[in-house]
Enzyme design. Sequence first.
Site, PDB file in Angstrom:
ATOM      1  N   PHE A 148     -20.843  77.280  77.970  1.00 28.20           N
ATOM      2  CA  PHE A 148     -20.094  78.280  77.196  1.00 28.20           C
ATOM      3  C   PHE A 148     -20.787  79.637  77.157  1.00 28.20           C
ATOM      4  O   PHE A 148     -20.150  80.660  76.931  1.00 28.20           O
ATOM      5  CB  PHE A 148     -19.863  77.780  75.751  1.00 28.20           C
ATOM      6  CG  PHE A 148     -21.060  77.985  74.840  1.00 28.20           C
ATOM      7  CD1 PHE A 148     -21.271  79.217  74.216  1.00 28.20           C
ATOM      8  CD2 PHE A 148     -21.984  76.978  74.626  1.00 28.20           C
ATOM      9  CE1 PHE A 148     -22.374  79.426  73.397  1.00 28.20           C
ATOM     10  CE2 PHE A 148     -23.092  77.175  73.822  1.00 28.20           C
ATOM     11  CZ  PHE A 148     -23.289  78.403  73.208  1.00 28.20           C
ATOM     12  N   LYS A 172     -14.872  73.945  86.702  1.00 25.92           N
ATOM     13  CA  LYS A 172     -14.586  73.305  85.403  1.00 25.92           C
ATOM     14  C   LYS A 172     -15.374  74.094  84.356  1.00 25.92           C
ATOM     15  O   LYS A 172     -16.552  73.860  84.122  1.00 25.92           O
ATOM     16  CB  LYS A 172     -15.057  71.845  85.467  1.00 25.92           C
ATOM     17  CG  LYS A 172     -14.368  70.878  84.502  1.00 25.92           C
ATOM     18  CD  LYS A 172     -14.396  71.267  83.063  1.00 25.92           C
ATOM     19  CE  LYS A 172     -15.708  70.966  82.367  1.00 25.92           C
ATOM     20  NZ  LYS A 172     -15.757  71.527  80.983  1.00 25.92           N
ATOM     21  N   GLU A 175     -15.056  74.315  77.689  1.00 21.36           N
ATOM     22  CA  GLU A 175     -13.788  74.268  76.942  1.00 21.36           C
ATOM     23  C   GLU A 175     -13.820  75.189  75.727  1.00 21.36           C
ATOM     24  O   GLU A 175     -12.825  75.374  75.054  1.00 21.36           O
ATOM     25  CB  GLU A 175     -13.413  72.834  76.549  1.00 21.36           C
ATOM     26  CG  GLU A 175     -14.452  72.035  75.779  1.00 21.36           C
ATOM     27  CD  GLU A 175     -15.502  71.358  76.661  1.00 21.36           C
ATOM     28  OE1 GLU A 175     -16.208  72.077  77.398  1.00 21.36           O
ATOM     29  OE2 GLU A 175     -15.636  70.128  76.569  1.00 21.36           O
ATOM     30  N   ARG A 176     -15.009  75.790  75.438  1.00 18.02           N
ATOM     31  CA  ARG A 176     -15.109  76.594  74.213  1.00 18.02           C
ATOM     32  C   ARG A 176     -14.687  78.051  74.416  1.00 18.02           C
ATOM     33  O   ARG A 176     -14.242  78.695  73.475  1.00 18.02           O
ATOM     34  CB  ARG A 176     -16.522  76.497  73.652  1.00 18.02           C
ATOM     35  CG  ARG A 176     -16.760  75.092  73.102  1.00 18.02           C
ATOM     36  CD  ARG A 176     -18.104  74.949  72.491  1.00 18.02           C
ATOM     37  NE  ARG A 176     -18.970  74.185  73.358  1.00 18.02           N
ATOM     38  CZ  ARG A 176     -20.252  73.956  73.108  1.00 18.02           C
ATOM     39  NH1 ARG A 176     -20.794  74.441  72.018  1.00 18.02           N
ATOM     40  NH2 ARG A 176     -20.986  73.257  73.927  1.00 18.02           N
ATOM     41  N   CYS A 280     -29.992  80.709  78.009  1.00 14.69           N
ATOM     42  CA  CYS A 280     -30.986  79.749  78.515  1.00 14.69           C
ATOM     43  C   CYS A 280     -32.304  80.435  78.796  1.00 14.69           C
ATOM     44  O   CYS A 280     -33.331  79.787  78.929  1.00 14.69           O
ATOM     45  CB  CYS A 280     -30.476  79.070  79.767  1.00 14.69           C
ATOM     46  SG  CYS A 280     -30.317  80.221  81.117  1.00 14.69           S
ATOM     47  N   GLU A 382     -34.413  72.368  71.781  1.00 11.65           N
ATOM     48  CA  GLU A 382     -33.773  73.665  72.036  1.00 11.65           C
ATOM     49  C   GLU A 382     -32.803  73.935  70.883  1.00 11.65           C
ATOM     50  O   GLU A 382     -31.896  73.136  70.642  1.00 11.65           O
ATOM     51  CB  GLU A 382     -33.003  73.615  73.363  1.00 11.65           C
ATOM     52  CG  GLU A 382     -32.369  74.946  73.725  1.00 11.65           C
ATOM     53  CD  GLU A 382     -31.524  74.882  75.001  1.00 11.65           C
ATOM     54  OE1 GLU A 382     -30.829  73.871  75.219  1.00 11.65           O
ATOM     55  OE2 GLU A 382     -31.555  75.869  75.759  1.00 11.65           O
TER      56      GLU A 382
END
Length: 496
Positions: A148, A172, A175-176, A280, A382
């Site tokens: 996301f 793909k 979904e957020r 990240c 994390e």
Amino acid sequence: MSEISHIIPGWVMEGTAEATPVYNPATGEQTGRLVAGGEAEVQAAVAAALDAFPAWSATPPMKRARIMFRYKQLLEENADRIARVISAEHGKTHPDALGEVQRGLEVVEFACGIPHLLKGEYSRDVGPAIDTFAGREALGVVAGITPFNFPVMVPLWMFPMALACGNCFILKPSERDPSASNLIVQLAHEAGVPEGALTVVHGGKTVVDALLAHPDIAAISFVGSTPIAQYVYATGAAHGKRVQALGGAKNHMVILPDADLDQAADALMGAGYGSAGERCMAVSVAVPVGEETADKLVEKLAPRVRALKIGPSTDPDAEMGPLITRQHLEKVTDYIEAGLREKAELVVDGRGFSLQGYENGFFLGGTLFDRVSPDMTIYKEEIFGPVLSVVRAASYEEAVTLINRNPFGNGTALFTRDGDAARDFVSRIKIGMVGVNVPIPVPVAFHSFGGWKNSAFGSHGIYGPEGVHFYTRLKTVTSRWPTGIRAGAAFNFPTM
Ligand code: NAD
């Protein structure tokens, strides 16, 4: 409310599909319904890709590169619009979203040079009238599964490279915040990428599992959290696929006593709290060396953290936006509570932050912990939020050991004026991307991105020269011309 759907040629929705809600994180309102796919949609995308592959892979690389040039131009023209779509579902500030688009676009620029990158090697006279040439060929149908936090940049790390090398690609997205990923795929089609060569299937685990198991998908690129990266790597490999799976991170920044502490504090602010810490390559651990350095650093950080301008992406003064979902806000808040329970010193508490007019948004204030130790949960896991932990190191050696023992290995940085220390750090540190007085050392597009240890699984970095290797395979041809030379039957292993 928008309806966000797959991008597969000829695909029509049958009946009422399962849908997941998409939110504006600044207001907390549901703004979209994402149609979630399953095996049938993966099957349809693979069929479209298999149909498109013969013509697309046979298209001269220069023609594919020209499409990338057009794509680069379209991305530039639409950068502002794309950034707004990112922010509406992700929450990051507008300049931050523009930066994301720019870094993705740079990979498209790199992909424009693909004819040069696909050039092979040729050796004349490797034997009597025998020549050898080696070239790299597309794999076929490949897929990318993305997180996301960069709904545009991470897909752009993948599909321009894969397509320019002659592959067909199935994306793909997360979904957020799926709308921006759809938009950049539509622009790629507008630039001339055939519709079957680049498709989007939305959904969660069901879609991922169908991609991992599909026999006609040759390779999977994944970027996301470490547990899912491990799962994708193991499952994809078990199905005989080439897999690159980039995972989570815990990035440390070491501050030596000779560093410019104002510069270091500013760097920590951007790297720790930019994008609400949902990067990240965010720095989540500051490691000042020596008590005096630590005291001075915390003294400089605390007022800066308190003064952070937090707001919706529509506020031009905002330095940091909300978190992605209410669930994630609760998870990060739980980490702050764990830090308190485990006796870390909470210098700035971001809990309870509220913004007038945005009371239902997923906002959290900047949070700063001092005297965090390596056995604490907030150090080990994390957090992926605006929470910076200060771990005080007694010596430079202790700082190096701390980082090398950490199971993650994405990025790290050292702030110093000492060239000897910097050189030593660069050579001894067990991390994939290292910054010297650079807090977020994300490599430019013509190098490659990739962590070590639990931050990446698989042997190739993403984009750059490693990306070309990942999305192609080597074919080496040995040929004899003219054929008139009669050597007779040879039963020994061939030599010169
Ligand atoms: P995530 O792992 O939850 O999701 C990533 C993708 O995997 C999404 O497309 C999601 O739909 C899918 N997924 C989620 N659960 C799954 C399951 N059980 N089975 C199969 N697929 C599943 O990650 P996220 O929360 O979207 O992104 C944040 C994470 O990504 C952080 O850990 C961050 O460090 C990492 N990240 C890493 C890099 C890198 O380059 N190393 C870059 C960006 C983000």
